[in-house]
Design a protein around this motif. Structure first.
Motif, PDB file in Angstrom:
ATOM      1  N   VAL A   1     -19.336 -36.373 -45.986  1.00 38.02           N
ATOM      2  CA  VAL A   1     -18.715 -35.390 -46.862  1.00 38.02           C
ATOM      3  C   VAL A   1     -19.192 -35.634 -48.289  1.00 38.02           C
ATOM      4  N   LEU A   2     -19.651 -34.579 -48.922  1.00 42.60           N
ATOM      5  CA  LEU A   2     -20.052 -34.674 -50.320  1.00 42.60           C
ATOM      6  C   LEU A   2     -19.021 -33.945 -51.171  1.00 42.60           C
ATOM      7  N   SER A   3     -18.727 -34.496 -52.313  1.00 41.52           N
ATOM      8  CA  SER A   3     -17.838 -33.779 -53.219  1.00 41.52           C
ATOM      9  C   SER A   3     -18.408 -33.850 -54.626  1.00 41.52           C
ATOM     10  N   ASN A   4     -17.929 -32.945 -55.468  1.00 43.63           N
ATOM     11  CA  ASN A   4     -18.526 -32.910 -56.799  1.00 43.63           C
ATOM     12  C   ASN A   4     -17.875 -33.958 -57.704  1.00 43.63           C
ATOM     13  N   LYS A   5     -18.736 -34.506 -58.543  1.00 44.15           N
ATOM     14  CA  LYS A   5     -18.283 -35.532 -59.461  1.00 44.15           C
ATOM     15  C   LYS A   5     -17.374 -34.878 -60.498  1.00 44.15           C
ATOM     16  N   THR A   6     -16.270 -35.501 -60.761  1.00 42.59           N
ATOM     17  CA  THR A   6     -15.335 -34.899 -61.700  1.00 42.59           C
ATOM     18  C   THR A   6     -15.840 -35.069 -63.124  1.00 42.59           C
ATOM     19  N   PRO A   7     -15.978 -33.987 -63.847  1.00 41.04           N
ATOM     20  CA  PRO A   7     -16.393 -34.121 -65.247  1.00 41.04           C
ATOM     21  C   PRO A   7     -15.302 -34.820 -66.055  1.00 41.04           C
ATOM     22  N   ARG A   8     -15.725 -35.413 -67.141  1.00 40.44           N
ATOM     23  CA  ARG A   8     -14.757 -36.009 -68.054  1.00 40.44           C
ATOM     24  C   ARG A   8     -14.424 -35.005 -69.142  1.00 40.44           C
TER      25      ARG A   8
ATOM     26  N   PHE B   1     -23.093 -28.591 -61.204  1.00 40.05           N
ATOM     27  CA  PHE B   1     -22.350 -29.623 -60.479  1.00 40.05           C
ATOM     28  C   PHE B   1     -23.252 -30.801 -60.140  1.00 40.05           C
ATOM     29  N   GLN B   2     -22.572 -31.895 -59.826  1.00 45.36           N
ATOM     30  CA  GLN B   2     -23.257 -33.070 -59.275  1.00 45.36           C
ATOM     31  C   GLN B   2     -22.500 -33.474 -58.022  1.00 45.36           C
ATOM     32  N   LEU B   3     -23.210 -33.668 -56.932  1.00 46.17           N
ATOM     33  CA  LEU B   3     -22.561 -34.059 -55.683  1.00 46.17           C
ATOM     34  C   LEU B   3     -22.820 -35.528 -55.380  1.00 46.17           C
ATOM     35  N   VAL B   4     -21.750 -36.193 -54.978  1.00 41.70           N
ATOM     36  CA  VAL B   4     -21.868 -37.580 -54.535  1.00 41.70           C
ATOM     37  C   VAL B   4     -21.172 -37.687 -53.188  1.00 41.70           C
ATOM     38  N   ALA B   5     -21.411 -38.793 -52.526  1.00 42.02           N
ATOM     39  CA  ALA B   5     -20.691 -39.023 -51.273  1.00 42.02           C
ATOM     40  C   ALA B   5     -19.218 -39.161 -51.605  1.00 42.02           C
ATOM     41  N   ALA B   6     -18.378 -38.477 -50.844  1.00 42.52           N
ATOM     42  CA  ALA B   6     -16.941 -38.536 -51.123  1.00 42.52           C
ATOM     43  C   ALA B   6     -16.474 -39.971 -51.037  1.00 42.52           C
ATOM     44  N   ALA B   7     -15.432 -40.304 -51.793  1.00 35.44           N
ATOM     45  CA  ALA B   7     -14.917 -41.672 -51.840  1.00 35.44           C
ATOM     46  C   ALA B   7     -14.808 -42.216 -50.440  1.00 35.44           C
ATOM     47  N   ALA B   8     -15.342 -43.417 -50.253  1.00 36.87           N
ATOM     48  CA  ALA B   8     -15.478 -43.972 -48.907  1.00 36.87           C
ATOM     49  C   ALA B   8     -14.125 -44.371 -48.344  1.00 36.87           C
ATOM     50  N   ALA B   9     -13.300 -43.360 -48.091  1.00 35.78           N
ATOM     51  CA  ALA B   9     -12.008 -43.665 -47.508  1.00 35.78           C
ATOM     52  C   ALA B   9     -12.168 -43.985 -46.038  1.00 35.78           C
ATOM     53  N   SER B  10     -13.168 -43.364 -45.401  1.00 32.92           N
ATOM     54  CA  SER B  10     -13.335 -43.543 -43.964  1.00 32.92           C
ATOM     55  C   SER B  10     -14.242 -44.717 -43.658  1.00 32.92           C
TER      56      SER B  10
END
Lengths: 180, 391
Positions: B295-302, B326-335
């Motif tokens: 899952v990729l999600s967009n990096k939250t802007p500051r 936007f910038q996409l990163v791998a979603a936080a590795a919760a899984s």
């Protein structure tokens, strides 16, 4: 390297070799092509051919070495190149010399047709002359640059052995490649 | 004749000695190839390889010189096989060579820099590989997309040719389908299954022996799902983007991970022998993947207090503020992202896809492992289409 004995004028080549050892200056080597042409060259030049360098190291090089797989016209070109490249100028230390040599190389290869370059590649590979092999390979790569598959086939006289379906697919692949 | 006179006679001869004709003729007959016509098709493979390696390296291996590599692959079967052995996949070389490169994952340690030109009149988008740092220079054309409106949804058709947008054409690569609201998108890959004809070109001693499936009708398979949402600030804040990559397992992000990659387009014989994945057909729904999909999600802007705006660091590649950026990163590795050796923060930081505006109808798109140019382009198209947070 096999040492085939060729006879000439009734004298055996063993005697010739012995004579060569006596008559040749100390650091000269005699190379004989497959069609009987002989070339006397400095040992330093002969050493550009790794196959001969190894023979010299292993002390099994006579003073006369037959080169069975290469004809005289090709061997003479190879020796001409080797003589120029006995000492490779360092690009950083002597830029001027490197430029001059590059210019000589360009003129050298300009005069050669593709057939000769092909034979030089095979011969340089046989003699294990890395510098010339690389240079000749680059020359062929330059021939290929910016050509279409049809043009490459034409120049190198290569048969198109794709099936009609493959050919069609490749044509579409090339449409994308040569598009913008 | 004494030995002495023999020596004197030898000495007096000129250096280049040609033996008598009989001996020369005998020599010519016994040495192979000396009197035959030369044939480039007979050149030993390792010598042809040396030449092809130099063709590939011309001008740093970039376009437009790279055309010559593809040309060599179209000369004959022998040359095609050698070229495939010589050319590395984009993941390793960072270079795009054949059309199939567009469906192979990008490089791990860098981003492939591309740009997208929008044509508002024809409602089409053209993706180019950037060849220089200047965006005013021409790039290498990669893909074209055009919009097709239906009653309840919109499609973006993606093709290898800008003049051929038919779904039945062999230039068809895939499409992006949007729902009515423009909040959910599905990316379809148009041609995933290899045909038998192409498989025959592989050498038997290839390290990846062909597992050829019988000729299967081409289908369109979903490979990614994209959703857009408003964030908690509603339309005043940057929108939330999420991409579920159905064909890429989460563990692809690990150092030894593999993003599954297609082996070939149906009409191409190219197959990279560097591919570590088997040529299994990419039937793509998340249920088919043994691992959970990436899952990729967009990096939250500051929020920048002084500038009063949301900021992302695009490293100079984006110059015009736009909600589409936007910038996409791998979603936080919760899984369970453990085992990567990277801290969750660092893992999250690596940009996989970056997209943003640089001019009126010009956008940059930079992508890297584990997604491909096609997937990246499809995701960017959704950003054009979605109406979330656009006032």
């Amino acid at each position: 390297m096999s040492s085939s004995k060729k006879s000439s004028d009734g004298k055996s080549s063993e005697i010739e070799e012995a004579v060569a050892s006596l008559t040749m200056p100390f650091n000269k080597i005699l190379l004989t092509s497959s069609d009987g042409e002989s070339f006397e060259i400095d040992e330093a030049v002969a050493r550009k051919f790794q196959i001969i360098a190894h023979m010299i190291e292993d002390d099994c090089a006579g003073k006369a070495i037959p080169i069975d797989n290469v004809t005289g016209d090709i061997l003479s070109k190879i020796i001409e190149y080797a003589k120029k490249h006995v000492v490779e100028p360092d690009e950083d230390e002597d830029e001027e010399a490197k430029k001059k040599l590059d210019s000589w190389d360009a003129k050298f290869v300009e005069k050669l047709d593709l057939e000769t370059i092909f034979k030089i590649i095979l011969a340089a590979n046989y003699l294990n002359f890395e510098g010339l092999l690389g240079f000749a390979s680059q020359t062929v790569a330059d021939y290929i640059k910016d050509k279409t598959p049809e043009e490459v086939r034409e120049i190198f006289n290569i048969e198109n052995d794709f099936t009609p379906e493959e050919e069609e697919a490749i044509r579409k692949e090339n449409a994308w490649t040569f598009n913008g | 004749m004494t030995l002495r006179s023999l020596i004197l006679e030898m000495r007096s001869r000129p250096h280049r000695v040609v033996h008598d004709l009989a001996a020369a003729a005998a020599a010519a007959d016994s040495t192979p190839g000396s009197s035959q016509d030369y044939r480039w098709s007979d050149i030993p493979e390792e010598l042809l390889r040396e030449i092809l390696i130099r063709v590939e390296a011309a001008d740093g291996g970039g376009w437009p010189s790279r055309r010559s590599v593809v040309a060599c692959a179209g000369v004959c079967r022998g040359w095609r096989l050698l070229v495939n052995e010589t050319v590395a996949v984009p993941e390793i070389s960072s270079k795009l060579t054949f059309p199939i490169s567009l469906k192979q994952p990008g490089p791990r340690d860098s981003l492939v820099q591309c740009f997208i030109k929008r044509n508002r009149i024809t409602q089409s988008y053209h993706l180019y590989l950037g060849l220089t740092n200047s965006l005013t220079d021409d790039g290498k054309f990669l893909l074209a997309a055009c919009k097709l409106k239906h009653t309840t949804c919109t499609d973006y058709i993606i093709s290898l040719r800008s003049d051929d947008m038919s779904r039945r054409s062999q230039a068809y690569v895939g499409k992006v389908r949007s729902n009515f609201l423009g909040t959910k998108f599905t990316v379809f890959d148009g041609n995933l299954l290899p045909s038998t004809g192409a498989a025959k070109l592989r050498k038997s001693r290839s390290s990846n022996p062909a597992k050829v499936s019988p000729k299967v009708p081409l289908g369109s398979y979903p490979v990614a799902h994209i959703t857009y949402e408003l964030n908690v600030l509603g339309s005043r804040g940057p929108r939330k983007m999420q991409c579920v990559m159905d064909t890429i397992p989460t563990n692809a992000m690990e150092s030894q991970g593999v993003a599954s990659e297609p082996s070939e387009f149906p009409f191409l014989g190219t197959r990279s022998t560097f591919s570590r994945s088997q040529s299994k057909p990419l039937r793509c729904s998340s249920s088919h993947l043994k691992e959970t999909p990436l899952v990729l999600s967009n990096k939250t802007p500051r929020w920048h207090e002084q500038l009063r705006c949301w900021c992302l660091n695009f490293h100079g590649r984006v110059t015009v503020a736009s909600v589409k950026n936007f910038q996409l990163v791998a979603a936080a590795a919760a899984s369970g992202g453990g085992g990567t050796g990277l801290s969750p923060e660092r893992q999250n930081e690596r940009i996989i896809l970056q997209f943003g505006k640089v001019g009126k109808d010009m956008f940059t798109m930079d992508y890297g492992y584990p997604i491909s140019a096609f997937q990246a382009f499809a995701i960017c198209l959704s950003s054009f289409e979605t109406r979330i947070a656009c006032e």
